[in-house]
Scaffold this motif. Structure first.
Motif, PDB file in Angstrom:
ATOM      1  N   ILE A 204       0.825  -1.213   0.000  1.00  0.00           N
ATOM      2  CA  ILE A 204       0.000   0.000   0.000  1.00  0.00           C
ATOM      3  C   ILE A 204       0.860   1.264   0.000  1.00  0.00           C
ATOM      4  O   ILE A 204       0.353   2.362   0.205  1.00  0.00           O
ATOM      5  CB  ILE A 204      -0.961   0.014   1.205  1.00  0.00           C
ATOM      6  N   GLU A 205       2.148   1.101  -0.245  1.00  0.00           N
ATOM      7  CA  GLU A 205       3.052   2.259  -0.241  1.00  0.00           C
ATOM      8  C   GLU A 205       2.929   3.049  -1.542  1.00  0.00           C
ATOM      9  O   GLU A 205       2.935   2.489  -2.637  1.00  0.00           O
ATOM     10  CB  GLU A 205       4.498   1.813  -0.051  1.00  0.00           C
ATOM     11  N   PHE A 231      10.211  -0.456   3.013  1.00  0.00           N
ATOM     12  CA  PHE A 231       9.697  -1.801   2.764  1.00  0.00           C
ATOM     13  C   PHE A 231      10.183  -2.393   1.450  1.00  0.00           C
ATOM     14  O   PHE A 231      10.208  -3.607   1.309  1.00  0.00           O
ATOM     15  CB  PHE A 231       8.165  -1.781   2.766  1.00  0.00           C
ATOM     16  N   ASN A 232      10.528  -1.584   0.493  1.00  0.00           N
ATOM     17  CA  ASN A 232      11.026  -2.072  -0.793  1.00  0.00           C
ATOM     18  C   ASN A 232      12.494  -1.691  -0.927  1.00  0.00           C
ATOM     19  O   ASN A 232      12.858  -0.532  -0.692  1.00  0.00           O
ATOM     20  CB  ASN A 232      10.226  -1.461  -1.952  1.00  0.00           C
ATOM     21  N   TYR A 276       8.385  -5.922  -7.239  1.00  0.00           N
ATOM     22  CA  TYR A 276       7.304  -6.914  -7.295  1.00  0.00           C
ATOM     23  C   TYR A 276       5.926  -6.263  -7.148  1.00  0.00           C
ATOM     24  O   TYR A 276       4.941  -6.947  -6.909  1.00  0.00           O
ATOM     25  CB  TYR A 276       7.496  -7.971  -6.201  1.00  0.00           C
ATOM     26  N   ARG A 277       5.851  -4.956  -7.294  1.00  0.00           N
ATOM     27  CA  ARG A 277       4.593  -4.241  -7.134  1.00  0.00           C
ATOM     28  C   ARG A 277       4.059  -3.785  -8.481  1.00  0.00           C
ATOM     29  O   ARG A 277       4.756  -3.815  -9.491  1.00  0.00           O
ATOM     30  CB  ARG A 277       4.769  -3.033  -6.197  1.00  0.00           C
ATOM     31  N   LYS A 278       2.802  -3.329  -8.469  1.00  0.00           N
ATOM     32  CA  LYS A 278       2.151  -2.914  -9.711  1.00  0.00           C
ATOM     33  C   LYS A 278       2.049  -1.398  -9.845  1.00  0.00           C
ATOM     34  O   LYS A 278       1.988  -0.883 -10.951  1.00  0.00           O
ATOM     35  CB  LYS A 278       0.748  -3.527  -9.798  1.00  0.00           C
ATOM     36  N   SER A 279       2.003  -0.689  -8.723  1.00  0.00           N
ATOM     37  CA  SER A 279       1.717   0.747  -8.755  1.00  0.00           C
ATOM     38  C   SER A 279       2.996   1.559  -8.921  1.00  0.00           C
ATOM     39  O   SER A 279       3.974   1.361  -8.185  1.00  0.00           O
ATOM     40  CB  SER A 279       0.996   1.176  -7.477  1.00  0.00           C
TER      41      SER A 279
END
Length: 341
Positions: A204-205, A231-232, A276-279
């Protein structure tokens, strides 16, 4: 023995009552164990494999010789339907609802949403339930998934009716990376169901767009940047470049730098996302780099013009000073001496 088990819809989380169970069933007493986060049952005989579902979505397979299904987290507020079925054998489906819900669901906080922003902050917001009583008030808690300990929101914000509708955390580095958010309501004359959401903070970042810095030498421009996150630690980047009035183009990168050879008047902007995120983050503000041969660093056009003007004025001032010094050291002209005599 061929046995056909049909779905059983209950409002209790304790399992099937004896009158509702088939006495010949291999599986009895379906129930939730909240502390262990298990959907479990009593097994009387051998089965090949048991699958577990939440709201008809497959989640996991049974473990420990088909004795139970282990979940990472269980809902605390929203009622969901837990069911089991067999991979082989006669058709079978058995299920229960969990958790119990008391009060009007339309009085619960709605639209619960959370996001990490500006590197260090977590904000959660919600709205007053459509059918909440006039004296309703809400409070938000976050829960450790391992210990079930709860901590209340440290910083609330109210709406114009005096209802708490937002929570703000100043330091997400002190929070678990995976936690459960709960909003509970209170009222003098009614029971208010809670609302919950399980969040992984990395998912949610909202990343801030990285700032680009650049250096030039006689042949190339080196652009560098750094993305910030608790977190990333691995990122992907999109670097958009435009040379003069040419159409812009985009480079996809995993490195934190990019080099341009023979640069002249480039505009650049950048965005990032966790690997590994989409946003994606927003685009950074466009930055302009005007690198002339022989320069040591990129400068905006207006700064380059100002430096040229300043250098010209300094040279003229130096010439005037030198001329004055030379004039003072020259011997008097003969004509000047005759005038004095």
């Amino acid at each position: 023995m061929a046995v056909l088990w049909l779905a059983v819809f209950l409002t209790s989380a304790s399992g099937l009552s004896p009158s509702e169970e088939d006495p010949d069933s291999l599986i009895k007493n379906l129930r939730i164990e909240p502390v262990e986060r298990r959907l479990t049952w009593d097994l009387h005989g051998n089965v090949s494999e048991i699958m577990c579902f939440i709201n008809s979505k497959f989640i996991t397979k049974a473990v420990n010789n088909n004795r139970y299904c282990q979940f990472h987290v269980l809902p605390s507020c929203e009622v969901k339907y837990f069911s089991i079925s067999l991979t082989k054998g006669p058709p079978f489906l058995m299920g229960i609802q969990y958790p119990l819900q008391e009060g009007n669901p339309e009085a619960a906080a709605r639209g619960l949403d959370c996001w990490v922003h500006d590197v260090d902050f977590l904000t959660c917001s919600w709205e007053v339930g459509r059918e909440a009583p006039r004296d309703v008030q809400y409070h938000m808690y976050w829960q450790e998934l391992r210990t079930h300990r709860e901590y209340e929101c440290p910083n609330y914000k109210m709406d114009n009716r005096g209802k708490l509708v937002r929570c703000h955390f100043n330091d997400v580095s002190r929070l678990p990376k995976h936690l459960q958010i709960l909003v509970r309501g209170t009222s003098q004359g009614a029971r208010i169901p809670c609302s919950d959401r399980t969040v992984e903070l990395s998912e949610i970042e909202i990343l801030n767009p990285p700032n680009i810095t650049g250096t030039c030498n006689t042949s190339h421009l080196l652009m560098e940047w750094e993305a910030s996150s608790h977190f990333n630690n691995r990122f992907e980047y999109e670097l958009q470049l435009q040379k003069g009035s040419d159409p812009a183009y985009t480079e996809k990168l995993q490195e934190k730098f990019f080099e341009l050879h023979n640069p002249r008047n480039y505009a650049a902007r950048l965005r990032a996302k966790g690997f590994y995120r989409k946003s994606w983050s927003e685009w950074s503000a466009p930055q302009r780099f005007a690198c002339d041969v022989g320069e040591d660093s990129p400068r905006p056009d207006w700064l380059l013009s100002a430096l040229v003007l300043l250098a010209t004025m300094l040279v003229l001032g130096l010439v005037i000073l030198l001329c004055g010094s030379v004039a003072e050291t020259l011997p008097p002209h003969p004509a000047h001496e005759r005038l004095h005599h």
